[in-house]
Scaffold this motif. Structure first.
Motif, PDB file in Angstrom:
ATOM      1  N   SER A 198      37.734  43.068  33.332  1.00  0.00           N
ATOM      2  CA  SER A 198      38.930  43.202  32.498  1.00  0.00           C
ATOM      3  C   SER A 198      38.895  42.211  31.347  1.00  0.00           C
ATOM      4  CB  SER A 198      40.180  42.937  33.337  1.00  0.00           C
ATOM      5  OG  SER A 198      40.208  41.564  33.741  1.00  0.00           O
ATOM      6  N   GLY A 199      37.947  41.285  31.398  1.00  0.00           N
ATOM      7  CA  GLY A 199      37.897  40.234  30.392  1.00  0.00           C
ATOM      8  C   GLY A 199      38.645  38.984  30.822  1.00  0.00           C
ATOM      9  N   SER A 200      39.222  39.001  32.010  1.00  0.00           N
ATOM     10  CA  SER A 200      39.933  37.827  32.518  1.00  0.00           C
ATOM     11  C   SER A 200      38.950  36.683  32.746  1.00  0.00           C
ATOM     12  CB  SER A 200      40.624  38.175  33.844  1.00  0.00           C
ATOM     13  OG  SER A 200      41.008  36.984  34.518  1.00  0.00           O
ATOM     14  N   ARG A 201      39.326  35.494  32.336  1.00  0.00           N
ATOM     15  CA  ARG A 201      38.466  34.325  32.540  1.00  0.00           C
ATOM     16  C   ARG A 201      38.263  34.035  34.020  1.00  0.00           C
ATOM     17  NH1 ARG A 201      41.192  29.561  33.780  1.00  0.00           N
ATOM     18  NH2 ARG A 201      43.440  29.659  33.521  1.00  0.00           N
ATOM     19  N   PHE A 202      39.221  34.464  34.851  1.00  0.00           N
ATOM     20  CA  PHE A 202      39.131  34.200  36.288  1.00  0.00           C
ATOM     21  C   PHE A 202      37.933  34.912  36.921  1.00  0.00           C
ATOM     22  CE2 PHE A 202      43.792  33.791  35.554  1.00  0.00           C
ATOM     23  CZ  PHE A 202      43.856  32.418  35.724  1.00  0.00           C
ATOM     24  N   SER A 252      39.834  45.223  42.438  1.00  0.00           N
ATOM     25  CA  SER A 252      40.328  43.962  42.992  1.00  0.00           C
ATOM     26  C   SER A 252      41.842  43.877  42.911  1.00  0.00           C
ATOM     27  CB  SER A 252      39.750  42.780  42.198  1.00  0.00           C
ATOM     28  OG  SER A 252      38.373  42.678  42.376  1.00  0.00           O
ATOM     29  N   GLY A 253      42.402  42.988  43.699  1.00  0.00           N
ATOM     30  CA  GLY A 253      43.825  42.694  43.581  1.00  0.00           C
ATOM     31  C   GLY A 253      44.145  42.379  42.136  1.00  0.00           C
ATOM     32  N   THR A 254      45.111  43.090  41.589  1.00  0.00           N
ATOM     33  CA  THR A 254      45.426  43.030  40.162  1.00  0.00           C
ATOM     34  C   THR A 254      46.878  42.622  39.985  1.00  0.00           C
ATOM     35  OG1 THR A 254      43.808  44.775  39.760  1.00  0.00           O
ATOM     36  CG2 THR A 254      45.441  44.391  38.036  1.00  0.00           C
ATOM     37  N   THR A 255      47.104  41.602  39.193  1.00  0.00           N
ATOM     38  CA  THR A 255      48.465  41.131  38.942  1.00  0.00           C
ATOM     39  C   THR A 255      48.991  41.700  37.633  1.00  0.00           C
ATOM     40  OG1 THR A 255      47.745  39.129  37.792  1.00  0.00           O
ATOM     41  CG2 THR A 255      48.004  38.981  40.198  1.00  0.00           C
ATOM     42  N   ASN A 258      46.685  47.778  34.019  1.00  0.00           N
ATOM     43  CA  ASN A 258      45.406  47.098  34.213  1.00  0.00           C
ATOM     44  C   ASN A 258      44.498  47.905  35.146  1.00  0.00           C
ATOM     45  OD1 ASN A 258      46.400  45.002  32.628  1.00  0.00           O
ATOM     46  ND2 ASN A 258      46.879  43.681  34.356  1.00  0.00           N
ATOM     47  N   ILE A 259      45.058  48.413  36.229  1.00  0.00           N
ATOM     48  CA  ILE A 259      44.289  49.210  37.190  1.00  0.00           C
ATOM     49  C   ILE A 259      43.814  50.506  36.548  1.00  0.00           C
ATOM     50  CG2 ILE A 259      44.467  50.548  39.328  1.00  0.00           C
ATOM     51  CD1 ILE A 259      46.379  48.249  40.314  1.00  0.00           C
ATOM     52  N   ALA A 260      44.709  51.181  35.823  1.00  0.00           N
ATOM     53  CA  ALA A 260      44.348  52.444  35.174  1.00  0.00           C
ATOM     54  C   ALA A 260      43.206  52.241  34.185  1.00  0.00           C
ATOM     55  CB  ALA A 260      45.562  53.060  34.483  1.00  0.00           C
ATOM     56  N   ALA A 261      43.194  51.115  33.480  1.00  0.00           N
ATOM     57  CA  ALA A 261      42.113  50.834  32.527  1.00  0.00           C
ATOM     58  C   ALA A 261      40.776  50.678  33.258  1.00  0.00           C
ATOM     59  CB  ALA A 261      42.434  49.578  31.718  1.00  0.00           C
ATOM     60  N   ALA A 262      40.782  49.974  34.375  1.00  0.00           N
ATOM     61  CA  ALA A 262      39.549  49.800  35.162  1.00  0.00           C
ATOM     62  C   ALA A 262      39.076  51.141  35.714  1.00  0.00           C
ATOM     63  CB  ALA A 262      39.771  48.797  36.283  1.00  0.00           C
ATOM     64  N   LEU A 263      40.019  51.932  36.225  1.00  0.00           N
ATOM     65  CA  LEU A 263      39.658  53.245  36.767  1.00  0.00           C
ATOM     66  C   LEU A 263      39.099  54.159  35.680  1.00  0.00           C
ATOM     67  CD1 LEU A 263      42.623  53.893  39.229  1.00  0.00           C
ATOM     68  CD2 LEU A 263      40.259  53.289  39.826  1.00  0.00           C
ATOM     69  N   ALA A 264      39.689  54.121  34.502  1.00  0.00           N
ATOM     70  CA  ALA A 264      39.201  54.953  33.396  1.00  0.00           C
ATOM     71  C   ALA A 264      37.764  54.573  33.043  1.00  0.00           C
ATOM     72  CB  ALA A 264      40.111  54.815  32.179  1.00  0.00           C
ATOM     73  N   GLU A 265      37.484  53.285  33.010  1.00  0.00           N
ATOM     74  CA  GLU A 265      36.118  52.846  32.708  1.00  0.00           C
ATOM     75  C   GLU A 265      35.144  53.312  33.801  1.00  0.00           C
ATOM     76  OE1 GLU A 265      33.652  48.784  31.688  1.00  0.00           O
ATOM     77  OE2 GLU A 265      35.817  48.809  31.332  1.00  0.00           O
ATOM     78  N   ALA A 266      35.656  53.415  35.027  1.00  0.00           N
ATOM     79  CA  ALA A 266      34.825  53.876  36.140  1.00  0.00           C
ATOM     80  C   ALA A 266      34.647  55.389  36.144  1.00  0.00           C
ATOM     81  CB  ALA A 266      35.450  53.434  37.461  1.00  0.00           C
ATOM     82  N   ARG A 311      54.422  37.906  40.744  1.00  0.00           N
ATOM     83  CA  ARG A 311      55.386  38.417  41.719  1.00  0.00           C
ATOM     84  C   ARG A 311      54.904  39.652  42.462  1.00  0.00           C
ATOM     85  NH1 ARG A 311      61.125  38.148  38.924  1.00  0.00           N
ATOM     86  NH2 ARG A 311      61.716  38.881  40.988  1.00  0.00           N
ATOM     87  N   ILE A 312      53.767  40.207  42.040  1.00  0.00           N
ATOM     88  CA  ILE A 312      53.175  41.340  42.754  1.00  0.00           C
ATOM     89  C   ILE A 312      51.684  41.387  42.428  1.00  0.00           C
ATOM     90  CG2 ILE A 312      53.735  42.995  40.920  1.00  0.00           C
ATOM     91  CD1 ILE A 312      54.176  45.097  43.231  1.00  0.00           C
ATOM     92  N   GLU A 313      50.916  41.820  43.413  1.00  0.00           N
ATOM     93  CA  GLU A 313      49.489  42.060  43.224  1.00  0.00           C
ATOM     94  C   GLU A 313      49.182  43.399  43.884  1.00  0.00           C
ATOM     95  OE1 GLU A 313      45.403  40.025  44.775  1.00  0.00           O
ATOM     96  OE2 GLU A 313      46.809  38.721  43.691  1.00  0.00           O
TER      97      GLU A 313
END
Length: 129
Positions: free
Chosen positions: A9-13, A32-35, A58-66, A117-119
């Motif tokens: 996602s480009g997250s530094r984590f 992965s667990g996505t906040t 965020n999840i939809a973007a990862a799924l689209a790339e997949a 507050r949610i993942e």
């Protein structure tokens, strides 16, 4: 044999901790667990509903790339630190996963940062071509 493909996602984590936003392997995509962190703006909203919406973006973007969508989700895990935050998220979940109706679990547990507050973690299946 299908090659394992990692999605970021480009997250530094992801680099600092050593994980991927999603992994495509075989006929499945594990996200992965996505906040509710907005990586474009580098911010996180205060409200749990807004965070849940951002989780799904965020999840939809990862799924689209997949190569799949939220309609391909077969399993979902929700983690909320505050039990009272869960019911306000139900309409958001229904809007994004109502067609897929995946197997689902919700647990109450602390998250990496008090602002979170949610993942949400999902597993999806790739569509056969």
């Amino acid at each position: 044999m299908t090659e394992r493909r990692r999605i970021s996602s480009g997250s530094r984590f992801e680099d600092e901790i050593g994980y991927s936003r999603a992994v495509v392997d075989g006929g499945h995509v594990w996200v992965s667990g996505t906040t509710g962190y907005d990586y474009a703006a580098m911010t996180i909203a205060d409200g749990v509903v807004e965070q849940a919406e951002q989780c799904f973006r965020n999840i939809a973007a990862a799924l689209a790339e997949a190569g799949c969508t939220l309609d391909d989700v077969v399993r979902v895990l929700f983690v909320v630190p505050r039990r009272e935050d869960w019911p306000p998220c139900w309409p958001v979940v229904r809007r994004h996963l109502g067609r897929a109706r995946p197997a689902s679990t919700m647990i109450q547990a602390g998250l990496q940062d008090d602002a979170m507050r949610i993942e949400i973690e999902v597993t999806a299946r790739l569509r056969k071509e």
